[in-house]
Scaffold this motif. Structure first.
Motif, PDB file in Angstrom:
ATOM      1  N   GLN A   1       0.829  -1.210   0.000  1.00  0.00           N
ATOM      2  CA  GLN A   1       0.000   0.000   0.000  1.00  0.00           C
ATOM      3  C   GLN A   1       0.855   1.248   0.000  1.00  0.00           C
ATOM      4  O   GLN A   1       1.998   1.246   0.462  1.00  0.00           O
TER       5      GLN A   1
ATOM      6  N   ASN B   1      -3.463   6.326  -0.610  1.00  0.00           N
ATOM      7  CA  ASN B   1      -4.816   5.770  -0.689  1.00  0.00           C
ATOM      8  C   ASN B   1      -4.898   4.577  -1.641  1.00  0.00           C
ATOM      9  O   ASN B   1      -5.991   4.196  -2.058  1.00  0.00           O
ATOM     10  N   THR B   2      -3.755   4.048  -2.025  1.00  0.00           N
ATOM     11  CA  THR B   2      -3.782   2.959  -3.010  1.00  0.00           C
ATOM     12  C   THR B   2      -3.360   1.634  -2.394  1.00  0.00           C
ATOM     13  O   THR B   2      -2.415   1.576  -1.598  1.00  0.00           O
TER      14      THR B   2
ATOM     15  N   LEU C   1     -12.122  -5.442   2.718  1.00  0.00           N
ATOM     16  CA  LEU C   1     -11.683  -4.067   2.429  1.00  0.00           C
ATOM     17  C   LEU C   1     -12.838  -3.131   2.742  1.00  0.00           C
ATOM     18  O   LEU C   1     -13.920  -3.237   2.163  1.00  0.00           O
TER      19      LEU C   1
ATOM     20  N   ASN D   1     -12.841   0.334   2.575  1.00  0.00           N
ATOM     21  CA  ASN D   1     -12.914   1.581   1.816  1.00  0.00           C
ATOM     22  C   ASN D   1     -13.778   1.432   0.567  1.00  0.00           C
ATOM     23  O   ASN D   1     -14.009   0.338   0.089  1.00  0.00           O
ATOM     24  N   ARG D   2     -14.148   2.591   0.017  1.00  0.00           N
ATOM     25  CA  ARG D   2     -14.790   2.596  -1.285  1.00  0.00           C
ATOM     26  C   ARG D   2     -13.697   2.629  -2.355  1.00  0.00           C
ATOM     27  O   ARG D   2     -12.733   3.390  -2.252  1.00  0.00           O
ATOM     28  N   VAL D   3     -13.841   1.778  -3.358  1.00  0.00           N
ATOM     29  CA  VAL D   3     -12.866   1.739  -4.455  1.00  0.00           C
ATOM     30  C   VAL D   3     -13.280   2.771  -5.499  1.00  0.00           C
ATOM     31  O   VAL D   3     -14.422   2.769  -5.957  1.00  0.00           O
TER      32      VAL D   3
ATOM     33  N   GLN E   1     -18.992  -3.659  -4.955  1.00  0.00           N
ATOM     34  CA  GLN E   1     -18.684  -3.781  -3.531  1.00  0.00           C
ATOM     35  C   GLN E   1     -19.963  -4.032  -2.758  1.00  0.00           C
ATOM     36  O   GLN E   1     -21.005  -3.445  -3.067  1.00  0.00           O
TER      37      GLN E   1
ATOM     38  N   LEU F   1      -8.386   4.140  -3.626  1.00  0.00           N
ATOM     39  CA  LEU F   1      -9.480   4.139  -2.652  1.00  0.00           C
ATOM     40  C   LEU F   1      -9.865   5.559  -2.241  1.00  0.00           C
ATOM     41  O   LEU F   1      -9.133   6.509  -2.514  1.00  0.00           O
ATOM     42  N   ASP F   2     -10.972   5.675  -1.544  1.00  0.00           N
ATOM     43  CA  ASP F   2     -11.422   7.004  -1.104  1.00  0.00           C
ATOM     44  C   ASP F   2     -10.632   7.518   0.087  1.00  0.00           C
ATOM     45  O   ASP F   2     -10.713   8.689   0.444  1.00  0.00           O
TER      46      ASP F   2
ATOM     47  N   PRO G   1      -6.126   2.782   3.178  1.00  0.00           N
ATOM     48  CA  PRO G   1      -6.715   1.447   3.316  1.00  0.00           C
ATOM     49  C   PRO G   1      -7.088   1.098   4.759  1.00  0.00           C
ATOM     50  O   PRO G   1      -6.302   1.303   5.684  1.00  0.00           O
TER      51      PRO G   1
END
Ligand code: JFZ
Length: 570
Positions: free
Chosen positions: A337, A340-341, A359, A361-363, A380, A412-413, A416
């Motif tokens: 990671q 935000n990736t 996971l 988070n929102r992708v 998701q 991700l928003d 992670p």
């Protein structure tokens, strides 16, 4: 353990992730063979293994004339391989200095017909090509110095030596040269801390910092005082580590050049090892052993260049990344990671469908590093029926977009955030690792999981290890244990009778040195597997597991080197 926030001087090293180790010295001349006898094991130890008298070994210096040495090509190889630092043997256990030293005439400028200082040429080239230079320096063993450790065929036994005299009159003065003659140095890579007291380790560390305050010292300075810790040679951690670690590794079996060693790892294996290190937050220091002429073997060059090609495409998932946010491993997918990736590194291509559990988070976007144009569809959801298990379903191309390890980046928003429970994976497998085990009654108080994910001092049948995990698809499972063991030292382990309880079911079996792989290729440290049997899991939701020893263990080492229980669907 070192804490992550001590200071910034570690930043370059944490971001680098991948470095070149160079073992080069007089031992490249015999290259494993002394007076007609081929010596097994690592080439740079030939003086010790053949008990070569100092007077005879010194003669090698008169023949050392590496006409083909070319600093530019060595440094550009490291660059092409995608490596961010170079660590070279300035003085190995044989005591010979690979640079111009005024402390001892036993050095490449004064004792050989070559008369050039390759360390100076490398330092200039490293600064020109923008890569960190670091020096390996053997602070304990010195088979050429009467008070250095290790030579008992020319000198007194180690216990009778005046080790402090050697530190004061050779080690410190040579460190001073290394830290003042060649510009800024990234680190001193100390090694094999035999006979060194904590005071002496601290004294050396303070000495290095007094000359170059930003210069790191390796964990093998001894007594836990290094800026980071080294794993055993060619040892890979069994789980994500906490703290700063590096693993020194070979391309074949030797460090110093050996003419007959062609147990080369494949490019696939090397990329897999690199990716494994990255997913666990460990630096990978990979070695070459140049010949006496100064040539890096072609087999090494080919492999490093291929790794470099892969890194050119996929370096974003490697450099300046952190270990997986998950508490454990994900079958054939390695995870790293950055910001935000989240990077999913597939060593085995799953085909069209892949599900990542846990996971939160929102992708926002899913992209392949090998080809950003490929569109990846995903959905998701959160399954409230399965204890709020989050799932990400990805629709992937049938064929992998990259030839070796393929990397899928998930933007991700936010940073992670993952489910910290142990989750059954998309391929239905479940891993119960040592580092996530509860340690029950621990009467002697000694059982603990090492930072590299291996249980230590687990030898008491009263001490049960326990877990709980989330199941989404019940069924019948094969139960296996993974132990991390050293191929060459089976006597350390013995046999461990164990019982594994999963929910209501249980299996009994044995693990230990019988599971050590007989395959001589590959690394001595390896993950051995013991099959215990099969069990049924009949329901979804939270299941508990426990493992116990069938008897007290009294082996010389530290109990069973347990890494993981693996449950695989039948
Ligand atoms: C040491 C050296 O003796 C060897 O020549 C080489 O330089 C290597 C990188 O380091 O060897 C070791 C040190 C530590 C372990 C094994 C070999 N260990 O901790 O397992």
């Amino acid at each position: 353990m070192m804490s992550k926030d001590t200071s910034h001087f570690m930043d370059w090293w944490r971001e680098a992730r991948f470095g070149l180790f160079i073992h080069w010295g007089l031992y490249a001349i015999p290259a494993g063979v002394w007076r007609g006898t081929l010596y097994p094991w690592i080439g740079e130890w030939i003086m010790k293994h053949a008990r070569i008298p100092v007077k005879d070994y010194e003669q090698l210096a008169t023949q050392f004339y590496p006409v083909k040495f070319d600093a530019e090509s060595w440094v550009s190889l490291a660059k092409r391989a995608g490596m961010k630092y170079i660590t070279i043997t300035s003085k190995h256990h044989d005591g010979f200095a690979l640079y111009k030293s005024r402390v001892s005439p036993y050095n490449i400028v004064d004792a050989t017909p070559y008369k050039r200082d390759p360390i100076k040429e490398l330092a200039e080239e490293c600064s020109r090509q923008g890569i960190k230079l670091c020096f390996y320096y053997s602070q304990s063993q010195d088979w050429h110095h009467p008070n250095g450790i290790g030579n008992d065929w020319d000198f007194k036994p180690d216990e009778e030596k005046d080790f402090q005299e050697y530190l004061d009159n050779k080690v410190k003065p040579q460190l001073k040269e290394l830290l003042t003659q060649y510009g800024p140095i990234g680190m001193i890579w100390f090694d094999t801390p035999k006979s060194i007291t904590k005071e002496q380790s601290l004294e050396l560390k303070a000495y290095v910092k007094s000359i170059q305050s930003d210069c790191l010292v390796s964990g093998r300075i001894g007594n836990g005082v290094g800026d980071y810790a080294s794993l055993g040679d060619n040892q890979h951690p069994a789980g994500p580590v906490h703290g700063d670690f590096e693993t020194p590794c070979t391309l074949n079996d030797t460090w110093g050049y050996k003419s007959c060693d062609d147990n080369w790892k494949t490019v696939e294996e090397l990329i897999d090892l690199l990716v494994n290190c990255v997913s666990k937050g460990v630096n990978y220091l990979l070695n070459v052993g140049p010949t006496a002429e100064g040539i890096i073997p072609a087999e090494s060059i080919e492999r490093l260049e291929a790794v470099g090609q892969w890194l050119k495409v996929n370096g974003e998932a490697v450099y300046a990344t952190g270990a997986t946010p998950y508490p454990g491993e994900h079958g054939d997918v390695r995870i790293s990671q950055k910001g935000n990736t989240l990077y999913l590194m597939f060593k085995k291509w799953p085909g069209e469908r892949f599900t990542l559990f846990g996971l939160k988070n929102r992708v926002l976007n899913a992209r392949f590093l090998a080809d950003a144009r490929i569109f990846v569809e995903y959905t998701q959801s959160v399954l409230s029926t399965d204890n709020n298990l989050a799932r990400l379903d990805l629709l992937l191309p049938e064929e992998s977009p990259d030839s070796l390890v393929t990397v899928l980046a998930l933007d991700l928003d936010s940073v992670p955030s993952v489910d910290m429970r142990i989750l059954q994976q998309a391929d239905y497998s479940i891993r119960l690792p040592a580092h996530q085990a509860g340690i029950g009654e621990n009467p002697s108080g000694v059982t603990e999981c090492l930072p590299i994910g291996i249980m230590s001092n687990w030898n008491d049948p009263r001490t049960a290890l326990d877990w709980s995990f989330e199941v989404h698809t019940p069924g019948r499972f094969r139960v296996a244990l993974e132990l991390q063991m050293h191929r060459k030292r089976p006597e350390l382990y013995g046999t461990f009778p164990v019982t594994v309880q999963i929910g209501e079911a249980s299996v009994k079996g044995e693990a230990g040195s019988i599971n050590i792989s007989r395959d001589e290729s590959g690394d001595p440290f390896h993950t051995a597997r013991a099959e215990l049997g099969e069990i049924d899991i009949t329901q979804t939701g939270t299941i508990s597991a426990a493992m116990r020893l069938g008897k007290a263990i009294q082996n010389g080492a530290d109990g069973m080197p347990f890494a993981s229980i693996v449950l695989e669907p039948k």
